[in-house]
Design a protein around this motif. Structure first.
Motif, PDB file in Angstrom:
ATOM      1  N   THR A  93      43.038  64.157 -58.913  1.00  0.00           N
ATOM      2  CA  THR A  93      42.455  63.390 -60.025  1.00  0.00           C
ATOM      3  C   THR A  93      41.881  62.061 -59.535  1.00  0.00           C
ATOM      4  O   THR A  93      40.873  61.583 -60.070  1.00  0.00           O
ATOM      5  CB  THR A  93      43.496  63.129 -61.129  1.00  0.00           C
ATOM      6  N   LEU A  94      42.499  61.467 -58.518  1.00  0.00           N
ATOM      7  CA  LEU A  94      41.952  60.225 -57.961  1.00  0.00           C
ATOM      8  C   LEU A  94      40.646  60.494 -57.215  1.00  0.00           C
ATOM      9  O   LEU A  94      39.716  59.672 -57.248  1.00  0.00           O
ATOM     10  CB  LEU A  94      42.979  59.571 -57.037  1.00  0.00           C
ATOM     11  N   ASP A  95      40.564  61.644 -56.555  1.00  0.00           N
ATOM     12  CA  ASP A  95      39.300  62.039 -55.922  1.00  0.00           C
ATOM     13  C   ASP A  95      38.191  62.148 -56.968  1.00  0.00           C
ATOM     14  O   ASP A  95      37.034  61.783 -56.710  1.00  0.00           O
ATOM     15  CB  ASP A  95      39.456  63.378 -55.207  1.00  0.00           C
ATOM     16  N   ALA A  96      38.545  62.644 -58.151  1.00  0.00           N
ATOM     17  CA  ALA A  96      37.548  62.791 -59.216  1.00  0.00           C
ATOM     18  C   ALA A  96      37.049  61.426 -59.696  1.00  0.00           C
ATOM     19  O   ALA A  96      35.872  61.280 -60.060  1.00  0.00           O
ATOM     20  CB  ALA A  96      38.145  63.578 -60.384  1.00  0.00           C
ATOM     21  N   VAL A  97      37.924  60.420 -59.696  1.00  0.00           N
ATOM     22  CA  VAL A  97      37.473  59.067 -60.047  1.00  0.00           C
ATOM     23  C   VAL A  97      36.462  58.579 -59.015  1.00  0.00           C
ATOM     24  O   VAL A  97      35.406  58.024 -59.361  1.00  0.00           O
ATOM     25  CB  VAL A  97      38.660  58.094 -60.147  1.00  0.00           C
ATOM     26  N   ASN A  98      36.761  58.788 -57.743  1.00  0.00           N
ATOM     27  CA  ASN A  98      35.822  58.365 -56.699  1.00  0.00           C
ATOM     28  C   ASN A  98      34.489  59.095 -56.818  1.00  0.00           C
ATOM     29  O   ASN A  98      33.424  58.511 -56.577  1.00  0.00           O
ATOM     30  CB  ASN A  98      36.430  58.609 -55.318  1.00  0.00           C
ATOM     31  N   THR A  99      34.534  60.362 -57.201  1.00  0.00           N
ATOM     32  CA  THR A  99      33.291  61.119 -57.391  1.00  0.00           C
ATOM     33  C   THR A  99      32.461  60.515 -58.522  1.00  0.00           C
ATOM     34  O   THR A  99      31.231  60.400 -58.419  1.00  0.00           O
ATOM     35  CB  THR A  99      33.616  62.592 -57.700  1.00  0.00           C
ATOM     36  N   ALA A 100      33.126  60.117 -59.597  1.00  0.00           N
ATOM     37  CA  ALA A 100      32.413  59.490 -60.717  1.00  0.00           C
ATOM     38  C   ALA A 100      31.851  58.126 -60.330  1.00  0.00           C
ATOM     39  O   ALA A 100      30.810  57.696 -60.849  1.00  0.00           O
ATOM     40  CB  ALA A 100      33.350  59.357 -61.917  1.00  0.00           C
ATOM     41  N   LEU A 101      32.524  57.436 -59.409  1.00  0.00           N
ATOM     42  CA  LEU A 101      32.068  56.112 -58.979  1.00  0.00           C
ATOM     43  C   LEU A 101      30.934  56.174 -57.958  1.00  0.00           C
ATOM     44  O   LEU A 101      30.164  55.212 -57.818  1.00  0.00           O
ATOM     45  CB  LEU A 101      33.237  55.332 -58.365  1.00  0.00           C
TER      46      LEU A 101
END
Length: 400
Positions: free
Chosen positions: A344-352
């Motif tokens: 889920t933290l990887d997904a935040v980085n993808t959105a950023l």
């Protein structure tokens, strides 16, 4: 200092006592918590806590879903645990029930022996007679979670303090660069050094009550009733950000940067003796991104730079580091949880990622509504995964 910061520090300093008061007040004001009725497939039991006995009324039963109505008939606020015997762990831990309050808790019981444990402030933990559960369960039974201990979480605290020491070491040359840029009047360079230091500080996760007044002085906590220039307690990174983006003189900001450098060095020197509460790290694992969503991505804590996405990226690093420090206790209770959280933290980085171009970050104001929604949604999903950490690693009342 704003009220929110004060309350959070009180939680870190005093542990469950603060939460206990809040829970008792909330539940006592509303009576029994509203719960949907049990389905026909579920069994029910009214379990009473009195001054003389803990958890009477459960009785032997068949395996499967059970709704327990916990009723506090004692004169003291009480916390109730359902545990699997012998010493196999906790299935649930109630909020603290005020006298006369009832609450529904649900569990799916597999075959075995169970008992209730009751904890009242200043009293030895009491335990009910065991009750037997027989038969097979058609769905997965509620896993029994091993109770966390202060010693176990202290090991995680030690890992965190080692990480904090390394991070503060990274921050030192950034602050020297900031001071030099301000001394030469180069505000453009000062803004770059400020952002580096601000991200490093956010990556520490220390702005969330870990370091008390020392952390507030570095972070910069603004009194909303005062203009920033007239608030002597508004210092650190927040004050410098405000000045860099509101035309303060370089000389005035240089003085603030010198003080900030000294405050960071002082904190680094205090780390070895810093009395971190063992139970605070599991809370902070969730609170970092909780504050990000509420304060940073809303623009509430912005002092002019608009660097919400840059700070969010650093908050992801802080969360990842905190989860890594807690990995041992977490994985022993729920194997695979850290991998799930990191996804889920990887997904935040993808959105950023689309908001970071050519080594610079798009400001919050310049992002499209779609981009902001994407980041907010990813952070919200990460918070759902992180929400189990405080419960999995909750310490018994009074042990914090």
């Amino acid at each position: 200092m704003n009220q929110e910061v004060t309350l959070r520090r009180q939680w870190i300093a005093t542990g469950v006592a603060v939460v206990a008061s809040a829970a008792v007040i909330a539940i006592a004001a509303t009576g029994a918590r509203s719960e949907p009725p049990a389905t026909p497939e579920q069994s029910t039991a009214v379990v009473s806590v009195s001054d003389a006995a803990c958890g009477s009324g459960a009785g032997a039963r068949s395996a499967g879903p059970v709704t327990f109505t916990l009723r506090n008939d004692s004169k003291w606020p009480t916390e109730v645990y359902l545990v699997k015997q012998p010493g196999l762990g906790t299935l649930f831990r109630s909020v603290i029930l005020g006298p006369g309050v009832s609450l529904n808790e649900r569990a799916v019981l597999g075959p075995g022996s169970y008992s209730f444990q009751c904890l009242q402030g200043g009293q030895v933990r009491s335990i009910s007679l065991p009750f037997a559960v027989t038969g097979e369960v058609s769905s997965d039974d509620t896993p029994a979670i091993k109770q966390a201990s202060s010693g176990e979480l202290q090991q995680s605290n030690n890992l965190y303090l080692r990480y904090a020491s390394q991070t503060l070491g990274t921050m030192a040359p950034q602050l020297r660069g900031l001071t030099a840029a301000l001394a030469s009047g180069n505000l453009a360079s000062a803004r770059l050094y400020w952002l580096d230091a601000r991200q490093t500080w956010a990556g520490l996760g220390a702005a969330y009550g870990s370091f008390g007044d020392a952390g507030d002085n570095i972070q910069g906590v603004r009194n909303p009733a005062l203009a920033p220039a007239n608030d002597p307690a508004f210092t650190g990174l927040g004050r410098i950000e405000y000045g860099l983006y509101h035309r303060d003189s370089a000389q005035a900001l240089k003085e603030a940067a010198v003080k900030l450098d000294k405050d960071v060095a002082a904190l680094a020197g205090q780390l070895r003796t810093l009395p971190l509460v063992p139970g605070s790290l599991p809370l902070r694992a969730h609170e970092i991104l909780e504050d990000t969503l509420r304060d940073t991505l809303s623009g509430q804590d912005d002092q002019g730079a608009g660097m919400a996405f840059a700070i969010t990226s650093a908050d992801v690093l802080a969360t990842r580091a905190t989860v890594a420090d807690l990995a041992g206790p977490l994985e022993s209770r729920r194997p695979g949880i850290t991998a799930t959280i990191n996804t889920t933290l990887d997904a935040v980085n993808t959105a950023l990622a689309p908001l970071h171009r050519n080594n610079s970050w798009i400001t919050l104001a310049d992002a499209t509504p779609s981009q902001r929604r994407s980041v907010n949604a990813a952070v919200s999903s990460a918070l759902e995964a992180l929400a189990d950490i405080p419960q999995l690693l909750a310490l018994p009342q009074g042990s914090e």
